[in-house]
Scaffold this active site. Structure first.
Site, PDB file in Angstrom:
ATOM      1  N   SER A   1      -7.350  17.284  17.867  1.00  0.00           N
ATOM      2  CA  SER A   1      -6.534  18.342  17.282  1.00  0.00           C
ATOM      3  C   SER A   1      -6.748  18.343  15.785  1.00  0.00           C
ATOM      4  O   SER A   1      -7.100  17.308  15.197  1.00  0.00           O
ATOM      5  CB  SER A   1      -5.050  18.093  17.578  1.00  0.00           C
ATOM      6  OG  SER A   1      -4.224  18.920  16.778  1.00  0.00           O
TER       7      SER A   1
ATOM      8  N   TYR B   1       2.199  12.149  17.536  1.00  0.00           N
ATOM      9  CA  TYR B   1       1.157  13.023  18.097  1.00  0.00           C
ATOM     10  C   TYR B   1      -0.063  13.037  17.186  1.00  0.00           C
ATOM     11  O   TYR B   1      -1.208  12.887  17.646  1.00  0.00           O
ATOM     12  CB  TYR B   1       1.712  14.439  18.260  1.00  0.00           C
ATOM     13  CG  TYR B   1       0.661  15.465  18.630  1.00  0.00           C
ATOM     14  CD1 TYR B   1       0.174  15.548  19.932  1.00  0.00           C
ATOM     15  CD2 TYR B   1       0.162  16.355  17.679  1.00  0.00           C
ATOM     16  CE1 TYR B   1      -0.782  16.486  20.278  1.00  0.00           C
ATOM     17  CE2 TYR B   1      -0.793  17.294  18.016  1.00  0.00           C
ATOM     18  CZ  TYR B   1      -1.265  17.362  19.311  1.00  0.00           C
ATOM     19  OH  TYR B   1      -2.219  18.292  19.640  1.00  0.00           O
TER      20      TYR B   1
END
Length: 263
Positions: free
Chosen positions: A141, A154
């Site tokens: 990501s 995350y």
């Protein structure tokens, strides 16, 4: 361009919906046989039925966040033959203030986002090296490079995925196996659509206006100034799954619309 995928066997983890489903569809359209994966058998079956029109699609039910689930998926894939392409797409996210993230929540995040990748690569990479052929693409990501303060666990898990991909690529030196990572940004998945639609409703704005203002306020450095599509991200991933991309190995490939400001 012929991506030379006919006859290839591919596994896309976390592919019952969203980006994973889009990658599976794109691989099928290029002629690969695809194994899709998810934890929910009913949802996975629905996706398999939807994708069947594009090619041969198999299912491997299992939660890769657990050793048992990972082994079930491995067994299902091995029963079909040698894996040529591994796309590690399984992942989760949650917004929690840093001081409130418990050890249990850290463990959950790392199990789903990082250990799931490790479990698959630990099994399939040695087999690819032994055959001197294969492609692994790990979906990370943009948060792995540009961390979000409200999702630190995350972000850290995705930074670790980027590091894992580069480290594994080092093992492939001198072979015809490649390992890369791809960094999507905000992508128009089912979850994104639900969130943006609800946000627009709460703010009393039309959806297109709310999205335009989102980029002005939260992502002003993003060059596209729009949400990328699943198809755009999938096309990028599938290119790096192909032998045509042989000159690229150990790379961190950005598909985040130019959000990360760097040279």
């Amino acid at each position: 361009m012929d991506l030379k995928m006919k006859g290839k066997l591919a596994l896309v983890t976390g592919s019952s919906a969203g980006i994973g489903k889009g990658i599976a569809k794109c691989l099928l359209q290029e002629g690969a046989t695809v194994v899709i994966n998810g934890r929910n058998k009913a949802a996975l079956l629905e996706t398999a039925n939807a994708l069947a029109q594009y090619g041969t699609c198999h299912m491997a039910v299992g939660d890769l966040g657990t050793a048992e689930g990972a082994q079930a998926v491995i067994d299902a894939v091995d029963a079909l033959g040698d894996l040529d392409i591994l796309v590690g797409n399984m992942g989760t996210y949650k917004g929690t203030p840093f001081a409130e993230i418990s050890d249990e929540e850290w463990d959950w995040m790392m199990n789903v986002n990082l250990y799931s990748q490790i479990r698959m690569c630990r099994h399939f990479l040695p087999k690819m090296l032994a055959r001197n052929s294969g492609r692994i693409v790990l979906i990370a990501s943009e948060c792995g490079i540009k961390p979000l303060t409200d999702m630190i666990h995350y972000s850290v898990s995705k930074t670790a995925v980027i590091g894992l991909a580069r480290a594994l690529a080092e093992i492939t030196k001198g072979t015809r196996v490649a390992v890369n990572s791809v960094l999507p940004g905000l992508t128009w998945t089912e979850n994104t659509a639900a969130y943006q639609t609800d946000r627009a409703r709460r703010e009393g704005k039309a959806l297109d206006q709310a999205i335009r203002e989102y980029f002005i306020t939260y992502e002003p450095t993003q060059l596209l100034q729009r949400i990328t599509t699943v198809e755009e991200v999938a096309a990028t991933v599938v290119y790096y799954c192909s032998e045509v991309s042989a000159a690229t190995n150990g790379a961190t490939i950005r598909a985040e619309g130019g959000l990360i400001r760097s040279i």
